[in-house]
Scaffold this motif. Structure first.
Motif, mmCIF file in Angstrom:
data_model
loop_
_atom_site.group_PDB
_atom_site.id
_atom_site.type_symbol
_atom_site.label_atom_id
_atom_site.label_comp_id
_atom_site.label_asym_id
_atom_site.label_seq_id
_atom_site.Cartn_x
_atom_site.Cartn_y
_atom_site.Cartn_z
ATOM 1 N N ARG A 81 -82.003 67.049 39.045
ATOM 2 C CA ARG A 81 -82.676 65.781 39.347
ATOM 3 C C ARG A 81 -81.848 64.985 40.350
ATOM 4 N N HIS A 82 -82.557 64.133 41.085
ATOM 5 C CA HIS A 82 -81.906 63.180 41.982
ATOM 6 C C HIS A 82 -81.740 61.868 41.227
ATOM 7 N N VAL A 83 -80.514 61.357 41.209
ATOM 8 C CA VAL A 83 -80.224 60.093 40.540
ATOM 9 C C VAL A 83 -79.345 59.246 41.445
ATOM 10 N N LYS A 84 -79.364 57.941 41.187
ATOM 11 C CA LYS A 84 -78.413 57.034 41.821
ATOM 12 C C LYS A 84 -77.351 56.748 40.764
ATOM 13 N N SER A 85 -76.115 57.053 41.096
ATOM 14 C CA SER A 85 -75.022 56.924 40.139
ATOM 15 C C SER A 85 -74.058 55.831 40.576
ATOM 16 N N LEU A 86 -73.531 55.130 39.582
ATOM 17 C CA LEU A 86 -72.507 54.121 39.818
ATOM 18 C C LEU A 86 -71.446 54.303 38.746
ATOM 19 N N VAL A 87 -70.200 54.545 39.187
ATOM 20 C CA VAL A 87 -69.087 54.766 38.272
ATOM 21 C C VAL A 87 -68.136 53.576 38.376
ATOM 22 N N ALA A 88 -67.734 53.053 37.215
ATOM 23 C CA ALA A 88 -66.823 51.905 37.185
ATOM 24 C C ALA A 88 -65.909 52.018 35.973
ATOM 25 N N TRP A 89 -64.757 51.370 36.073
ATOM 26 C CA TRP A 89 -63.857 51.296 34.918
ATOM 27 C C TRP A 89 -64.358 50.197 34.001
ATOM 28 N N GLU A 90 -64.497 50.523 32.717
ATOM 29 C CA GLU A 90 -64.789 49.537 31.683
ATOM 30 C C GLU A 90 -63.671 49.665 30.661
ATOM 31 N N GLY A 91 -62.654 48.821 30.793
ATOM 32 C CA GLY A 91 -61.461 48.953 29.971
ATOM 33 C C GLY A 91 -60.760 50.249 30.318
ATOM 34 N N ASN A 92 -60.554 51.113 29.312
ATOM 35 C CA ASN A 92 -59.877 52.394 29.570
ATOM 36 C C ASN A 92 -60.855 53.540 29.803
ATOM 37 N N LYS A 93 -62.154 53.229 29.945
ATOM 38 C CA LYS A 93 -63.178 54.268 30.121
ATOM 39 C C LYS A 93 -63.721 54.258 31.548
ATOM 40 N N LEU A 94 -63.867 55.463 32.099
ATOM 41 C CA LEU A 94 -64.533 55.643 33.378
ATOM 42 C C LEU A 94 -65.999 55.920 33.042
ATOM 43 N N VAL A 95 -66.875 54.963 33.368
ATOM 44 C CA VAL A 95 -68.263 54.978 32.911
ATOM 45 C C VAL A 95 -69.200 55.135 34.094
ATOM 46 N N CYS A 96 -70.187 56.030 33.941
ATOM 47 C CA CYS A 96 -71.181 56.269 34.980
ATOM 48 C C CYS A 96 -72.572 55.931 34.455
ATOM 49 N N GLU A 97 -73.289 55.127 35.205
ATOM 50 C CA GLU A 97 -74.699 54.857 34.926
ATOM 51 C C GLU A 97 -75.518 55.612 35.967
ATOM 52 N N GLN A 98 -76.488 56.401 35.501
ATOM 53 C CA GLN A 98 -77.327 57.204 36.383
ATOM 54 C C GLN A 98 -78.767 56.716 36.289
ATOM 55 N N LYS A 99 -79.285 56.210 37.398
ATOM 56 C CA LYS A 99 -80.658 55.699 37.434
ATOM 57 C C LYS A 99 -81.559 56.746 38.074
ATOM 58 N N GLY A 100 -82.672 57.007 37.422
ATOM 59 C CA GLY A 100 -83.614 57.982 37.939
ATOM 60 C C GLY A 100 -84.745 58.195 36.961
ATOM 61 N N GLU A 101 -85.272 59.405 36.967
ATOM 62 C CA GLU A 101 -86.428 59.759 36.153
ATOM 63 C C GLU A 101 -86.180 59.583 34.655
ATOM 64 N N LYS A 102 -84.987 59.920 34.188
ATOM 65 C CA LYS A 102 -84.634 59.804 32.770
ATOM 66 C C LYS A 102 -83.953 58.462 32.519
ATOM 67 N N LYS A 103 -84.401 57.755 31.493
ATOM 68 C CA LYS A 103 -83.884 56.421 31.191
ATOM 69 C C LYS A 103 -82.608 56.494 30.357
ATOM 70 N N ASN A 104 -81.800 55.430 30.476
ATOM 71 C CA ASN A 104 -80.555 55.291 29.694
ATOM 72 C C ASN A 104 -79.699 56.539 29.784
ATOM 73 N N ARG A 105 -79.399 56.927 31.004
ATOM 74 C CA ARG A 105 -78.656 58.159 31.258
ATOM 75 C C ARG A 105 -77.296 57.839 31.877
ATOM 76 N N GLY A 106 -76.274 58.591 31.464
ATOM 77 C CA GLY A 106 -74.951 58.422 32.054
ATOM 78 C C GLY A 106 -73.891 59.137 31.243
#
Length: 137
Positions: A81-106
């Protein structure tokens, strides 16, 4: 600064991988194969750029990104799938949110007790994976 995720890692625990793959829409045939695979992971960092390589005997997947910069990602070999991803540090976690066809994905990576933890999530399903650093690292 969070603890470095860099290194070569081997999977030691993989909980609810099938539930996660069902949420992604992966076929029963591919799910059966994927559940038997032993995953490896290599994480490299060059400044603000990360390269994460996930490998198995069936398929390999590499993603590279800069923290805090949205990018287009094609999840080839995963769920294609094609998604738009954004990765950021949240405290000690490297977190990725992926926006696309599937909801609440990352996903989220972090270090805990010398182990690399990865949570993959999609549509309410959460897969929890734990990796151990290779001894020669």
């Amino acid at each position: 600064m969070p603890e470095s995720l860099c290194g070569t890692w081997d999977i030691i625990s993989n909980v609810n991988f099938e539930g996660y793959m069902i949420a992604l829409g992966v076929s029963p045939y591919l799910r059966k194969i994927a559940l038997g695979l032993k995953l490896g992971k290599v994480i490299e960092q060059q400044g603000n750029m990360y390269i994460i390589k996930t490998s198995s005997t069936l398929r390999n997947y590499t993603v590279s990104f800069q923290v805090d910069q949205e990018f287009e990602e094609f999840t080839q070999g995963l769920d294609n799938r094609h998604v738009k991803s954004l990765v950021a540090w949240e405290g000690n976690k490297l977190v990725c949110e992926q926006k696309g066809e599937k909801k609440n994905r990352g996903w989220a990576h972090w270090i805990e007790e010398d182990k690399l933890h990865l949570e993959l999530y999609c549509k309410g399903e959460v897969c929890k994976q734990v990796f151990e650093k290779k001894v020669n690292e």
